[in-house]
Design an enzyme around this catalytic site. Structure first.
Site, PDB file in Angstrom:
ATOM      1  CG  ASP A   4      -1.961   1.016   1.354  1.00 47.26           C
ATOM      2  OD1 ASP A   4      -2.521   1.319   0.153  1.00 47.26           O
ATOM      3  OD2 ASP A   4      -2.603   1.426   2.315  1.00 47.26           O
ATOM      4  CG  ASN A  56      -7.675  -1.736  -6.101  1.00 47.61           C
ATOM      5  OD1 ASN A  56      -6.631  -2.557  -6.000  1.00 47.61           O
ATOM      6  ND2 ASN A  56      -7.993  -0.958  -5.136  1.00 47.61           N
TER       7      ASN A  56
END
EC number: 2.5.1.-
Length: 272
Positions: free
Chosen positions: A32, A80
């Site tokens: 991340d 996403n």
């Protein structure tokens, strides 16, 4: 990625602190912070994703160096898709570009590559490349790289439950046959051990729908370092931290029944 002498020395010092007998065999990583890294530098988010690929290559090498057997990385989640379409397109193209470029070296390094997730929405060219890459490396035994693409833990569990329900309603299995082992066999990760360690970069303290079933007893290590800045040294720090913990799997630490009873009696006596 070239390392300077100081970085090499630091990596060596950290490596020497590792207990070679307690290396996690399966490490999972939520990679991340690519976008935030780029934004902080005044760069397009795509620069962060490109840098993230370089870091992944370094961490794969570091994982092999410490004799870890399986590395599972969260590359693209089912959530996403809601990102801007130009970023999604870039990521999908990046997967294909990198896989084409790296698959020969991956195979030469005896790495087995496996993609985990619902691959159906991906472009046909990428799906074919994934299929051929998995076939090429299928017999490699030294190290396994699982790449989670269009993956969601809840979706995986629901899919497994549906498969079991279908088999039960058709008489292939009885309700009494359903246990953890059977459920595991319907998961996308079937055949793979659960991760002992989950590493999350960027400081976010959540698992973001990643391996919800498999992480039941995993140790979790969170670092504020953004993924593009995550180095071998940071990776080794996570392993050292993992080795400092006592994994109890819901039990208690080195406490016999007798000592537990003595402890309870002592507490009751104090309250009399």
């Amino acid at each position: 990625m070239r390392l300077n002498n100081l970085q090499l020395k630091n990596n060596l010092n950290l490596s020497n602190k590792l207990d070679k007998e307690r290396i996690p065999e399966h490490i999972a990583i939520i990679m991340d912070g690519n976008g935030r890294w780029a934004t902080k530098k005044g760069l397009p988010r795509s620069f962060g994703h490109n840098k993230g690929v370089s870091v992944l290559k370094e961490i794969i090498k570091a994982s092999k160096n410490i004799d870890c057997k399986v590395l599972t990385v969260y590359a693209f989640s089912t959530e996403n898709w809601i990102r801007p379409s130009n970023e999604v397109d870039f990521l999908i193209n990046l997967f294909e570009k990198v896989l084409k470029k790296e698959i020969s070296e991956i195979h030469q390094e005896s790495i087995k590559i496996k993609f985990i997730g619902d691959l159906s929405p991906l472009p046909n060219s990428l799906k074919l490349l994934i299929k051929s890459s998995e076939a090429l490396t299928n017999n490699n035994k030294k190290f396994t790289l699982n790449i989670c693409v269009n993956y969601g833990g809840r979706q995986e569990i629901v899919k497994a439950a549906k498969e079991i329900a279908i088999k039960s309603s058709s008489g292939k299995i009885k309700p009494s046959d359903i246990d953890e082992q059977l459920f595991n066999s319907e998961l996308l990760t079937k055949g793979s051990m659960d991760p002992e360690l989950l590493i999350r970069t960027s400081g976010e303290k959540r698992i973001s729908n990643f391996l919800l079933w498999q992480l039941a007893y995993s140790e979790i290590y969170v670092t504020d370092v953004l993924w593009p800045d995550f180095t071998e040294s940071e990776f080794l720090k996570a392993i050292i931290d993992y080795q400092s913990r006592n994994r109890r799997f819901g039990g208690i630490e080195s406490l016999s029944n007798e000592s537990f009873e003595d402890s309870c009696y002592s507490s009751l006596s104090k309250n009399d």
